[in-house]
Design a protein around this motif. Structure first.
Motif, PDB file in Angstrom:
ATOM      1  N   SER A  66       0.842  -1.191   0.000  1.00  0.00           N
ATOM      2  CA  SER A  66       0.000   0.000   0.000  1.00  0.00           C
ATOM      3  C   SER A  66       0.878   1.242   0.000  1.00  0.00           C
ATOM      4  N   LEU A  67       0.791   2.036  -1.055  1.00  0.00           N
ATOM      5  CA  LEU A  67       1.586   3.258  -1.145  1.00  0.00           C
ATOM      6  C   LEU A  67       1.214   4.236  -0.035  1.00  0.00           C
ATOM      7  N   GLU A  68      -0.085   4.324   0.273  1.00  0.00           N
ATOM      8  CA  GLU A  68      -0.540   5.250   1.316  1.00  0.00           C
ATOM      9  C   GLU A  68       0.076   4.907   2.669  1.00  0.00           C
ATOM     10  N   MET A  69       0.100   3.604   3.022  1.00  0.00           N
ATOM     11  CA  MET A  69       0.652   3.198   4.314  1.00  0.00           C
ATOM     12  C   MET A  69       2.158   3.437   4.381  1.00  0.00           C
ATOM     13  N   ILE A  70       2.835   3.276   3.251  1.00  0.00           N
ATOM     14  CA  ILE A  70       4.279   3.544   3.217  1.00  0.00           C
ATOM     15  C   ILE A  70       4.548   5.020   3.480  1.00  0.00           C
ATOM     16  N   ILE A  71       3.802   5.889   2.794  1.00  0.00           N
ATOM     17  CA  ILE A  71       4.005   7.332   2.942  1.00  0.00           C
ATOM     18  C   ILE A  71       3.621   7.802   4.338  1.00  0.00           C
TER      19      ILE A  71
END
Length: 250
Positions: free
Chosen positions: A190-195
């Motif tokens: 998940s890109l959102e969780m990484i950011i």
């Protein structure tokens, strides 16, 4: 040339400077300065601290001394050390010269942790925050990488340009760029969780807390100033991430 004499004003202003530059609450700075002055026989010390400066006088109608604070950081260890030293001064009536020398040594004291250790800690914290906010284990390493590089970028830019908001903007931009690159290469779920995890070391948690505490203690000027500073930091972080999304849409 004779050594300039140490006065109560110098000690109080130096103690206040160290605390304010290390991220202490305004009311704590003023209380420490007042207690030190009263210990040396000053009956009506007048101290006033803002986000960028200190005012101090020995009485209502005495001359006022001003000290400007241009650089601020977060160093809870120094705040604790000044508080501990102020307690020793009050308890033992420490000589002025001794108290001044100890404060000068404390002011010159370098951070306890090296830059590499701080970057490593920021990386691990980023990965853990990613998991805490709902990410999965594949998000952990990309968040660590993005968070560590973003934090290092912020520190380096802060030293080069000495404009905190721009440093945070570039740090957040690198967070978004590294996170997007890892996700595009197939790393992470998940890109959102990484950011979200990676930007947490940049978030001004202590200034927000201090702003609320100062407002509750009645220090409206400092509370509002710290709140606006925290808001600008949040805007810089958001803008840094948005710029990456704008140029490299997912």
């Amino acid at each position: 040339m004779s050594k300039p004499s140490v006065t109560v004003e110098k000690i109080c202003l130096l103690a206040g400077k160290i605390m304010l530059a290390s991220g202490a609450e305004t009311y704590r700075v003023e209380d420490t300065m007042d207690r030190i002055a009263q210990c040396y026989g000053v009956e009506n010390p007048q101290s006033y601290a803002t986000l960028t400066g200190l005012h101090f006088s020995l009485d209502y109608t005495s001359s006022s001394y001003f000290l400007r604070i241009t650089k601020r950081a977060t160093d809870l260890h120094k705040i604790d050390e000044v508080n501990q030293l102020s307690r020793e001064i009050v308890a033992n009536k420490m000589p002025l010269s001794t108290a001044y020398d100890k404060l000068k040594a404390l002011e010159k004291n370098v951070p306890a942790f090296s830059l590499s250790f701080q970057v490593l800690a920021a990386a691990l914290v980023s990965g853990c925050f990613s998991l805490m906010f709902g990410g999965i284990w594949p998000d952990f390493l990309p968040a660590c990488l993005a968070g560590g590089i973003g934090y290092l970028t912020m520190i380096l830019f802060d030293k080069m340009i000495e404009i905190r908001f721009l440093a945070e903007f570039f740090g957040a931009s690198f967070v978004g760029l590294i996170a997007l690159s890892c996700f595009s290469l197939g790393f992470g779920g998940s890109l959102e969780m990484i950011i979200i995890g990676a930007v947490m070391p940049l978030v001004p948690g202590l200034p927000i807390t201090n702003a609320i505490r100062d407002l509750m203690a009645g220090h409206l000027v400092s509370g509002v100033s710290k709140g606006i500073e925290s808001l600008l930091t949040a805007v810089a972080i958001g803008a840094g991430i948005a710029i990456v999304y704008g140029f490299f849409p997912v």
